[in-house]
Write a protein that holds these residues in place. Structure first.
Motif, PDB file in Angstrom:
ATOM      1  N   SER A  51      41.727  27.476  73.892  1.00 23.38           N
ATOM      2  CA  SER A  51      41.801  25.732  74.519  1.00 23.38           C
ATOM      3  C   SER A  51      41.248  24.842  73.313  1.00 23.38           C
ATOM      4  N   ASP A  72      39.783  21.219  73.065  1.00 22.39           N
ATOM      5  CA  ASP A  72      39.417  19.527  73.794  1.00 22.39           C
ATOM      6  C   ASP A  72      40.320  18.059  72.692  1.00 22.39           C
ATOM      7  N   GLU A 130      38.962  19.414  68.968  1.00 23.43           N
ATOM      8  CA  GLU A 130      38.760  20.554  68.612  1.00 23.43           C
ATOM      9  C   GLU A 130      39.771  21.779  68.912  1.00 23.43           C
ATOM     10  N   HIS A 169      40.051  25.325  70.325  1.00 24.20           N
ATOM     11  CA  HIS A 169      39.553  26.938  70.181  1.00 24.20           C
ATOM     12  C   HIS A 169      39.724  28.498  70.617  1.00 24.20           C
ATOM     13  N   ASP A 201      35.596  30.995  64.870  1.00 28.74           N
ATOM     14  CA  ASP A 201      34.859  30.007  65.149  1.00 28.74           C
ATOM     15  C   ASP A 201      36.848  28.245  65.581  1.00 28.74           C
ATOM     16  N   SER A 202      34.751  27.808  66.354  1.00 37.39           N
ATOM     17  CA  SER A 202      36.513  26.811  66.288  1.00 37.39           C
ATOM     18  C   SER A 202      36.841  26.201  65.370  1.00 37.39           C
ATOM     19  N   ASP A 218      38.153  22.159  64.386  1.00 32.06           N
ATOM     20  CA  ASP A 218      38.319  21.144  63.981  1.00 32.06           C
ATOM     21  C   ASP A 218      38.964  19.991  64.175  1.00 32.06           C
TER      22      ASP A 218
END
Length: 389
Positions: A221, A223, A226, A228, A233-234, A236
C-alpha cells in the motif's frame, strides 16, 4: 467516396504508421490522425527530462513535421471506439467516422489493485509526467538538508524504473542536492526480464550511482508520504514514482473486439476480431509464434508500424495480409550518463560481447533514438537532438 482511415495515437506506433500509410494509400484514402497531443514524444528518452527539462525540445516532434499536408490531424482525447457505427468517440472535437481504424493509443499505468498507489504515486507515461517529477524533486531538494535528505523512491525496477533512478541520481550529483534515491522491486532481482549477466551489470552501475536497491518484497500500500511492504519496514518518501506495469487504455473498454485488460487481441497481421480495426504497439496483444505475444516495447512498435500500414492498404484492396514476426535487437539501458548494452544486434549482426557498457553502449543507445527520429523526420533533426539522447 474516399475510404477514411483513422489512426489513433501519436506514440511510436502511430507516428511510425502515418508516413507509411501516406505512401501506401496515396490519394486513394482520407487519413485522419487523432491524438491528445500535437507532437510525438520519443518516450524512451522522456526520463531525461527528470534531470533537465530543457531536453524536451529535442525529444518532442510536432505532428506536422511527420505527416503530409493531406493527412488531417485532430487534437482530442479518444474516449471510445464504436465498432458498430464505425465512429471514434472524442473529447475535445467532433467524433470521427471511419472505414478502417488503426488503434495505436499506447497504454496507461497498471496499479495492480495496490491500495493508495493510484492516488499517491507519480507516473512516467508522457512529457507532463516527466516534468512534474522534475518539479517535485527540485522542490523536495530545496527543502531538504544533509541531516534530513529528501527521499525519492522509484517503484518498479524494469527499464523505465532503472532509467528514472539514474536520472534522479544525476540530478542529485549535478546540483549537489541532499537526496537519497531508492529503487524498489517486488521480484528477487532488478530488470526481471533479463538474465543474471545484465542484471548484475545494471545493479553495479546503480550502486556506483548511490542508488539504494530494495528487492524481493512487494509494495502492499501507499500513503501520501510512506509506502508499505509485505515484510520490510515502511519507507517514508518525499517523491514517489511508480513504473511498475502497463494496461490498456480506458478508451477501449467498450470497444466490441476481443481484448485483455483493454489491450486488443490481434493476429500476426494486426487485424482484430473486427476486420475493420487493426491495432499495434502497447494497445495490442499481437500474436506471435510460440507461447508469448510481441513485447510491449518501443522496438516492437517501430518494427510493426510499416507492416500494419501495408496491411490496411491490403485490406482496403482485398489483398492478402502480411504476417509480422518480432525480431529482438537487444537491450539498451541508460543509467544517467552511462549505458548498458545486452545481446545487441547491429544491422542484423549479433555483437560478439553479450553485455558491455562505457562509450560504445552509450553511442548505441543514442544511435537507436537518433535512428528513430531520422525515420519519422530527418537526419538533421536527429543530429540536433543527439546531445539530449
Amino acid at each position: 467516396m474516399s475510404t477514411t482511415v483513422a489512426v489513433l495515437g501519436s506514440g511510436y506506433a502511430g507516428a511510425g504508421a502515418i508516413p507509411k500509410l501516406e505512401d501506401v494509400l496515396g490519394d486513394d484514402a482520407d487519413i485522419v490522425w487523432i491524438s491528445d497531443h500535437d507532437y510525438h514524444l520519443v518516450l524512451h528518452e522522456s526520463h531525461r527530462c527528470i534531470r533537465d527539462p530543457t531536453v524536451q525540445d529535442d525529444i518532442t516532434i510536432p505532428v506536422h513535421d511527420i505527416k503530409s499536408p493531406s493527412t488531417r490531424f485532430v487534437e482530442a482525447e479518444v474516449t471510445g471506439l464504436d465498432t458498430d457505427d464505425r465512429v471514434v468517440e472524442l473529447d475535445g472535437a467532433d467524433d470521427v467516422e471511419y472505414d478502417y481504424a488503426l488503434v495505436a493509443l499506447g497504454s496507461q499505468t497498471a496499479y495492480y489493485g495496490i491500495e493508495g498507489m493510484e492516488e499517491n504515486a507519480l507516473t512516467l507515461k508522457n512529457l507532463e509526467d516527466a516534468l512534474e517529477i522534475h518539479e517535485q524533486i527540485k522542490e523536495a531538494a530545496r527543502e531538504a538538508t544533509k541531516e534530513d535528505p529528501a527521499k525519492v523512491v522509484i517503484g518498479g525496477a524494469g527499464l523505465s524504473g532503472i532509467q528514472s533512478a539514474g536520472e534522479v541520481a544525476e540530478f542529485r550529483d549535478m546540483h549537489n542536492a541532499p537526496i537519497e534515491v531508492y529503487l524498489v522491486e517486488a521480484l528477487p532481482e532488478i530488470f526481471p526480464p533479463g538474465d543474471a549477466e545484465v542484471q548484475g551489470t545494471l545493479r553495479h552501475h546503480l550502486e556506483q550511482a548511490d542508488v539504494n536497491i530494495l528487492t524481493d518484497d512487494p509494495i502492499t500500500s501507499a500513503d501520501e508520504d510512506e509506502i508499505h511492504f509485505d515484510e520490510r519496514d515502511s519507507l517514508d518518501y518525499d517523491v514517489f514514482v511508480w513504473t511498475g506495469g502497463i494496461t490498456g487504455r480506458d478508451a477501449m473498454e467498450s470497444a466490441n473486439v476481443e481484448k485483455e485488460h483493454n489491450r486488443l487481441n490481434t493476429g500476426q497481421d494486426f487485424q482484430t476480431s473486427d476486420e475493420r480495426v487493426f491495432a499495434i504497439g502497447d494497445s495490442a496483444i499481437v500474436e506471435q509464434p510460440g507461447e508469448h505475444p510481441a513485447p510491449p516495447t518501443a522496438l516492437a512498435a517501430w518494427q510493426a508500424a510499416d507492416v500494419a500500414a501495408k496491411n490496411i492498404g491490403h485490406a482496403i484492396n482485398n489483398h492478402p495480409l502480411q504476417t509480422w514476426t518480432y525480431h529482438d535487437e537487444g537491450t539498451l539501458i541508460s543509467i544517467g550518463e552511462t549505458a548498458v548494452a545486452h545481446d545487441v544486434t547491429v544491422y542484423g549482426i549479433d555483437l560478439p560481447i553479450r553485455t558491455f557498457n562505457g562509450i560504445p553502449a552509450k553511442v548505441l543507445k543514442k544511435g537507436a533514438a537518433a535512428r528513430w527520429i531520422t525515420k519519422i523526420t530527418s537526419p538533421v533533426r536527429a543530429a540536433k537532438a543527439w546531445d539530449s539522447l
